[in-house]
Design a protein around this motif. Structure first.
Motif, mmCIF file in Angstrom:
data_model
loop_
_atom_site.group_PDB
_atom_site.id
_atom_site.type_symbol
_atom_site.label_atom_id
_atom_site.label_comp_id
_atom_site.label_asym_id
_atom_site.label_seq_id
_atom_site.Cartn_x
_atom_site.Cartn_y
_atom_site.Cartn_z
ATOM 1 N N LEU A 1 34.618 48.244 38.645
ATOM 2 C CA LEU A 1 35.674 48.659 37.585
ATOM 3 C C LEU A 1 36.243 47.384 36.084
ATOM 4 C CD1 LEU A 1 38.330 49.778 40.819
ATOM 5 C CD2 LEU A 1 37.087 51.335 39.104
ATOM 6 N N PRO A 2 36.959 47.958 35.545
ATOM 7 C CA PRO A 2 37.036 46.791 34.356
ATOM 8 C C PRO A 2 38.545 46.405 35.220
ATOM 9 C CG PRO A 2 37.430 49.603 33.447
ATOM 10 C CD PRO A 2 36.623 49.470 35.128
ATOM 11 N N LEU B 1 32.547 57.625 35.347
ATOM 12 C CA LEU B 1 33.076 57.493 33.456
ATOM 13 C C LEU B 1 33.906 56.892 33.400
ATOM 14 C CD1 LEU B 1 31.196 60.996 33.021
ATOM 15 C CD2 LEU B 1 30.085 58.743 33.206
ATOM 16 N N ILE B 2 33.734 55.509 33.932
ATOM 17 C CA ILE B 2 35.340 54.777 33.590
ATOM 18 C C ILE B 2 35.343 54.027 32.558
ATOM 19 C CG2 ILE B 2 36.719 53.184 34.987
ATOM 20 C CD1 ILE B 2 36.121 54.608 37.636
ATOM 21 N N TYR C 1 41.191 46.562 22.517
ATOM 22 C CA TYR C 1 42.504 46.063 22.875
ATOM 23 C C TYR C 1 42.467 45.868 24.676
ATOM 24 C CZ TYR C 1 47.427 47.713 24.355
ATOM 25 O OH TYR C 1 48.742 47.475 25.303
ATOM 26 N N ASP C 2 41.915 45.838 25.070
ATOM 27 C CA ASP C 2 41.829 45.653 26.604
ATOM 28 C C ASP C 2 41.447 44.072 26.795
ATOM 29 O OD1 ASP C 2 41.709 48.553 28.640
ATOM 30 O OD2 ASP C 2 40.769 48.287 27.338
ATOM 31 N N VAL C 3 40.516 43.661 26.284
ATOM 32 C CA VAL C 3 40.305 42.076 25.927
ATOM 33 C C VAL C 3 41.611 41.530 25.159
ATOM 34 C CG1 VAL C 3 38.628 40.564 24.197
ATOM 35 C CG2 VAL C 3 37.562 42.706 24.804
ATOM 36 N N TYR C 4 41.918 42.347 24.516
ATOM 37 C CA TYR C 4 44.074 41.770 23.529
ATOM 38 C C TYR C 4 44.735 41.212 24.798
ATOM 39 C CZ TYR C 4 48.323 41.971 21.191
ATOM 40 O OH TYR C 4 49.638 41.718 21.381
ATOM 41 N N GLY D 1 50.838 53.725 30.521
ATOM 42 C CA GLY D 1 50.046 53.338 31.356
ATOM 43 C C GLY D 1 48.251 53.083 31.183
ATOM 44 N N PHE D 2 47.726 52.497 32.989
ATOM 45 C CA PHE D 2 46.237 51.702 32.226
ATOM 46 C C PHE D 2 45.286 52.845 31.170
ATOM 47 C CE2 PHE D 2 45.841 54.218 35.718
ATOM 48 C CZ PHE D 2 44.566 54.483 36.349
#
Length: 374
Positions: free
Chosen positions: A27-28, A184-185, A191-194, A226-227
């Motif tokens: 998972l991320p 398929l996640i 944006y997540d890295v940010y 949300g995420f």
């Protein structure tokens, strides 16, 4: 469940499968574990089988279509058509939804609160007749014979469903496809890295767009929060699940909020006039590669989508669907004219583009396993 309350449809939480020593989610950062049905626990072998089935044209009546025909990896498992086209050439009423993070969705498809299981949903494209998708109605035995005739499946089915006298069955086919879909996640965009602390991962324009997106001026986050950037979400450890559907003022063909049939939203399931035009707000992850937009693909670009929301609803000045969506008495309370400047619109587009997870779009774990053998 037979009653819609406002924009929410209460849905019972599915039984969560306890963590398995034989399977490890990748998972991320910050992503919760998806809910998995107790009767279809995850396994690496089942995912491998499901990946082959997802891309296999044997799963269509014509032998020319597969699940991947309408769900392309490079498009976040959506496709480029405004409305999907089935194996027989029939044009469908709605577009193919992205399958990115579908494991977290407690209600599937655009507007059916009762479609809560990936295993159950897989039967619709396979055997449905209105519209025809894969076109397998009445051909279940022929399907099973084709699958049993492929040498690679003998090993794959035996590994995925060990100890079965006849591992190749329709039940096992849909369970394997569902297991692959749960993998398929997507959650490794700029944006997540940010958000993990690397400020330079997105542009200054995207950062301004983020502030707008989560502001009361635009109210975008109310439906895409949300995420997973959607209000319709479930995961292990979450409490009561509410599935959200919204009327976004896309149509108003009679001045009373009507949408063109057969795309009347949740109304088509509930027959409740207040559900007219209510559709699920899809995830905005990878939204830049999933054009065209809306349930019927009637909005071509991100810029056009922002114009629609900026106006508080879409105006169609001519044709059979003419009407002023902003005047619909049924549209969501969150839709109102925003009076965005040209720069603010560009900033919102920049933010939405920062949600593209390019590693997901190219991840070899999700690619066509048959291609190398051809």
């Amino acid at each position: 469940v037979s009653v819609v309350v406002g924009s929410h449809w209460p849905v019972a939480t599915a039984a969560a499968q306890p963590p398995s020593a034989a399977f490890r989610w990748q998972l991320p950062p910050g992503f919760p574990e998806p809910v998995v049905p107790a009767d279809n626990p995850m396994s690496t072998a089942k995912v491998a089988l499901g990946r082959h089935l997802f891309y296999d044209t044997r799963l269509s009546g014509t032998g020319t279509f597969s699940c991947a025909s309408c769900h392309e990896q490079a498009r976040a498992f959506a496709d480029a058509l405004p409305r999907a086209v089935g194996s027989t050439g029939e044009v469908h009423p709605r577009g193919s939804m992205s399958l990115a993070n579908v494991a977290y969705s407690p209600a599937l498809t655009w507007a059916n609160p009762l479609m809560t299981s990936l295993e159950k949903q897989a039967l619709v494209p396979m055997f449905g007749e209105d519209p025809v998708e894969l076109g397998l109605s009445g051909a279940e035995q022929a399907l099973l014979e084709r699958v049993r005739g492929e040498p690679r499946y003998r090993t794959l089915f035996a590994a995925a469903f060990p100890g079965q006298r006849e591992p190749v069955s329709l039940d096992h086919i849909v369970k394997a496809i569902a297991s692959f879909q749960r993998m398929l996640i997507s959650g490794r965009s700029p944006y997540d890295v940010y958000k993990q602390g690397q400020r330079s991962a997105i542009s200054a324009s995207a950062r301004r767009g983020e502030a707008l997106f989560f502001s009361e001026k635009t109210e975008c986050f109310h439906c895409h929060g949300g995420f997973n950037f959607t209000g319709t979400v479930n995961y292990v450890g979450k409490g009561f699940v509410e599935v959200e559907f919204h009327n976004t003022g896309l149509y108003n063909i009679d001045g009373q909020g009507a949408y063109p049939a057969p795309n009347t939203g949740v109304h088509a399931v509930s027959n409740d006039p207040l559900d007219m035009g209510k559709f699920k707000a899809p995830t905005l992850r990878n939204v830049a590669v999933t054009a065209p937009y809306m349930h019927d693909g009637s909005v071509a670009t991100l810029e056009a989508a922002i114009e629609h929301y900026n106006a508080g609803g879409r105006t169609l000045r001519g044709g059979p669907h003419a009407g002023v969506g902003a005047d619909s008495p049924l549209k969501s309370e969150f839709l109102k004219p925003m009076e965005l400047t040209a720069q603010e619109k560009r900033d919102l587009v920049a933010f939405l583009r920062s949600l593209t997870d390019s590693t997901f779009l190219r991840d070899p774990r999700f690619s066509n396993p048959w291609r190398a053998s051809k």
